[in-house]
Design an enzyme around this catalytic site. Structure first.
Site, short mmCIF file in Angstrom:
data_model
loop_
_atom_site.label_atom_id
_atom_site.label_comp_id
_atom_site.label_asym_id
_atom_site.label_seq_id
_atom_site.Cartn_x
_atom_site.Cartn_y
_atom_site.Cartn_z
N ILE A 66 0.81 -1.26 -0.20
CA ILE A 66 0.09 -0.01 0.43
C ILE A 66 0.89 1.30 0.52
O ILE A 66 1.36 0.99 0.93
CB ILE A 66 -1.24 0.01 1.35
CG1 ILE A 66 -2.02 1.45 1.37
CG2 ILE A 66 -0.14 -0.40 2.76
CD1 ILE A 66 -2.80 1.25 2.62
N SER A 67 0.74 2.13 -1.00
CA SER A 67 1.99 3.84 -1.91
C SER A 67 1.72 4.20 0.08
O SER A 67 0.84 3.79 1.10
CB SER A 67 1.19 3.90 -1.88
OG SER A 67 1.33 3.42 -3.63
#
Ligand code: SAH
Length: 218
Positions: A66-67
């Site tokens: 997940i960024s």
């Protein structure tokens, strides 16, 4: 296991995260409000509950992440979406970015090449209750020609080049935000499609994304 409770503690941590993003130069109030509202810890295993609001990337399985919240906020701000626009996202991953876009009132079409991540999003109950997001399993290099043209396209994996098939799926005047480069870091670019197939390219900060890969993974 995914956590399902959004406690005061989480809300407090989100508020701090938003303050941090704002002092790091994220100035779009709508983007900050979306991040303040979305329970990011729901997108992660409960093992990460206490640290879900730190400004860092986390594993979501299949070697993907997940960024960073800063990266999500930065890309969303550059995309400059307006309500009711049609937006294609390449690289659904945890679907956190897709929810940020949906909160801004756009119609999101998001595509993921990893079957397991696509399936896991289908089983994520809270996510399935969010409006305005359509999920696709496929290769983002191909885009979604059936649903084109799009007002905006957002790529959340490192693209080796500006994908020509995606440019073709942008409206004239439409914009695509993507990290471009094949090394350890990539440059954030914003491409605007002009008349006569001309493109204008603006360049921004360097980031580090997982690579955009061709084909599907079952
Ligand atoms: N937007 C995501 C970021 C996930 S990381 C989030 O908010 O969590 C990037 C994702 O892009 C990974 O899940 C990876 O599997 C996916 N990806 C890489 N190449 C792709 C391609 N060609 N088409 C679709 N998805 C791709």
């Amino acid at each position: 296991m995914r956590p399902t409770e959004d406690k005061h503690r989480h809300q407090g941590l989100r508020k701090k995260l938003v303050e941090q993003l704002s002092s790091n130069g994220i100035s779009n109030d709508l983007v900050l409000a979306a991040i303040a509202q979305i329970p990011r810890h729901f997108f992660l295993d409960s093992a990460f509950d206490d640290i879900a609001y730190e400004n860092r990337a986390f594993p979501i399985g299949e070697g993907q992440t997940i960024s960073h919240p800063y990266t999500v906020a930065y890309q969303t701000q550059l995309l400059d979406v307006k309500r009711f626009e049609k937006v294609l996202e390449v690289g659904t991953g945890s679907a956190y970015q897709a929810v940020v876009l949906a909160m801004l009132g756009v119609q999101v079409f998001t595509i993921e090449r990893q079957r397991k991540l696509y399936d896991s999003n289908k089983q994520f109950k809270w996510l399935q209750q969010q409006h305005g997001i359509k999920f696709f399993y496929g290769d983002g290099f191909e885009g979604l020609p059936t649903f084109a043209p799009f007002d905006k396209i957002l790529i959340t994996a490192a693209a080796p080049h500006i994908p020509p098939k995606l440019v073709a799926q942008l409206k004239i005047g439409g914009m695509m935000v993507l990290p471009v480069g094949e090394g350890g870091t990539q440059q954030m670019c914003r491409v605007t499609r002009k008349e006569n197939n001309e493109l204008s390219v603006e360049r921004f900060e360097e980031f580090s994304f997982v690579p955009m890969l061709t084909g599907k993974e079952s």
